[in-house]
Design an enzyme around this catalytic site. Structure first.
Site, PDB file in Angstrom:
ATOM      1  N   GLU A   1     -11.246  -1.697  -5.069  1.00  0.00           N
ATOM      2  CA  GLU A   1     -11.707  -0.723  -4.059  1.00  0.00           C
ATOM      3  C   GLU A   1     -10.736   0.459  -4.005  1.00  0.00           C
ATOM      4  OE1 GLU A   1     -11.066  -1.643   0.085  1.00  0.00           O
ATOM      5  OE2 GLU A   1     -13.044  -0.882   0.654  1.00  0.00           O
TER       6      GLU A   1
ATOM      7  N   ARG B   1       0.829  -1.208   0.000  1.00  0.00           N
ATOM      8  CA  ARG B   1       0.000   0.000   0.000  1.00  0.00           C
ATOM      9  C   ARG B   1       0.863   1.259   0.000  1.00  0.00           C
ATOM     10  NH1 ARG B   1      -4.876  -1.160   4.364  1.00  0.00           N
ATOM     11  NH2 ARG B   1      -5.369  -3.290   3.744  1.00  0.00           N
TER      12      ARG B   1
END
Ligand SMILES: CCC[C@H]1O[C@@H](n2cnc3c(N)ncnc32)[C@H](O)[C@@H]1O
Length: 483
Positions: A171, A100
């Site tokens: 997402e 991430r």
């Protein structure tokens, strides 16, 4: 490039692609035309967008867990367990924290340590390091559609690899994966980077491959008023639609009061339809997702199941298209596959028992729907004003001005002036509006609700109520009463 809410040309997309595709060696395996052909080979029952549309048509609420471990074979084992033993209708791949943050070297180390230790040393699946072929092994070994869930401010390379790898849902968003997730990342940069991700989805759509996009609804998951998360969801929906995204799931994190939560999902669905057509995107399929309580959970597993079941009931009664499921290990950390499957089975039990029931839109529910829509309109109107009609520019300026103010956000760009707290019945109200431009009658309503609670509790309206509410559910109640 000057930020604007404008569909990237193919040349603009290609120029950015050239900058990012080689930031990790696995990027070289991405071949768009080949990936389109791969998607064409994916059977319909594994296509996220199609399963969501069918569920909405049938009035069903699908259940989906979060799940991700470091190694490919273990992750496949986990996903199969969750669909076989948990009954998951939709499957996730939760991406690890190093990925991430684009820290692929550390993710690589985590993979090696996971092999050495024979246990997951990452808190998710490092999809960039594993690459396209490994992602395809996931798809080929499960029965249900698969979605990437993460929290990546700069997700450009992850999007390329995950979509080429066969994931059919993705997402995130430029606001929802920045303000709640990062401390010092420019909002202009993340909105720009997410325009790239959405443009790639648009290219797949133009090639006949429908990929579902899901802005991250709950944001900080801590007492977020419905109007705040709705405003962000609508903005990210419009930004995605401009880039050619045609299948969007807008989301909301359960807050705990039944009337408010049902009204939140109903108003979100209505607002999304209203805005998507108002801005001329008439061929976008909209669905909704309720996230079971995202705040602090009870340690005790029986109490945790009660919170999970309450979130399941609200998802069913509000007719959300899907519900994101928590586990009895929520207060501890990454759940075992058994605990994850237990959360799913508890959810499925409640959803099934409520499948043929719905909550009548009584006058108090309708009043809450109307209130949330009016509050959200106050915020969005100002966002469009600040951007002189451009919602990308407007969003950046709105955060700078505290018009969009996400409670308890780590980002130093967030004003953190707006303060939420629960009213006497546990609905989230506005204790201090900060720079959020609510109308006077809305502010008066919230003040009156907070005074009512203060009177009942024999104390002044204060920040202490906010603190009490943050811990309440983990301590076994909804409203943080003084004793
Ligand atoms: C929005 C993200 C927070 C939620 O996401 C869950 N979460 C994070 N990482 C994993 C993982 N690797 N497997 C299963 N659940 C996971 C947390 O528990 C929390 O509920």
């Amino acid at each position: 490039m000057e930020l604007r809410n404008k569909k990237l040309t193919v040349d603009e997309y290609r120029a950015i692609r050239a900058e990012i595709i080689d930031t990790w060696p696995t990027g070289k395996d991405v071949d768009f035309e080949e990936a389109v052909r791969y998607h064409e080979s994916i059977p319909e029952e594994k296509v996220f967008s199609k399963k969501l549309i069918r569920a909405k048509q049938e009035g069903k609420t699908l259940i989906q867990p979060r799940a991700g471990v470091a190694l490919v074979d273990k992750h496949i084992e986990l996903l199969k367990f969750l669909e076989d033993q948990g009954g998951a209708d939709l499957l996730p791949t939760t991406i690890d924290s190093y990925t991430r943050q684009n820290r692929y070297e550390e993710a690589e180390r985590g993979i090696r340590e996971s092999v050495a230790q024979d246990k997951s040393m990452l808190n998710g699946f490092p999809a960039v390091n594993h690459g396209v072929a490994a992602c395809r092994r996931l798809i080929e070994n499960i029965r249900n559609p698969l979605q990437v869930r993460h929290g990546t401010p700069d997700a450009r390379l992850l999007t390329e690899i995950a979509l080429a790898g066969g994931f059919t849902s993705y997402e995130g968003g430029g606001i929802s994966y920045n303000i709640p997730y990062a401390k010092s990342v420019s909002l202009e940069k993340t909105i720009t980077d997410w325009q790239y991700a959405d443009r790639l989805v648009g290219l797949y759509e133009e090639a006949g491959i429908s990929i579902n996009r899901e802005p991250y609804g709950p944001l900080t998951g801590t007492l977020v008023p419905p109007c705040v998360s709705h405003a962000v969801a609508i903005i990210e929906m419009l930004l995605a639609a401009e880039q050619g995204v045609k299948n969007i799931t807008v989301g909301y994190g359960q807050c705990g009061n039944l009337v408010q939560d049902v009204a939140a999902i109903r108003s979100l669905d209505e607002l999304a339809e209203q805005y998507i057509h108002a801005y001329g995107y008439d061929d976008v399929a909209i669905t909704t997702v309720l996230h079971q309580w995202m705040g602090g959970f009870p340690q005790d597993e029986a109490q945790a199941f009660a919170v999970i079941s309450w979130g399941s009931a609200v998802a069913a009664l509000s007719k959300a298209t899907k519900v994101i499921v928590k586990t009895p290990h929520e207060a501890i950390g990454v759940p075992t596959k058994e605990a994850n499957a237990e959360g799913l089975r508890a959810t499925k039990q409640v959803i099934s028992m409520l499948a043929d029931q719905s909550l009548a839109i009584t006058p108090n529910v309708q009043a809450e729907i109307d209130l949330i829509k009016a509050e959200t309109k106050c915020i969005l109107d100002r966002c469009f004003e600040l951007g002189a009609g451009d919602i990308a520019v407007g969003a950046v300026r709105a955060v700078e001005a505290g018009v969009i103010d996400i409670p308890f956000a780590p980002s130093r760009f967030n004003k953190n002036k707006m303060l939420p707290a629960r009213d006497h019945e546990g609905a989230i109200r506005i204790l201090d509006a900060g720079g959020v431009p609510f109308s006077k009658d809305i502010l008066d309503f919230h003040r009156q609700k907070m005074e009512q609670r203060a009177k009942f509790e024999g104390r002044q309206v204060s920040f202490q109520m906010v603190i009490d509410d943050i811990y309440a559910i983990s301590k076994g109640r909804l409203v943080g009463r003084p004793r």
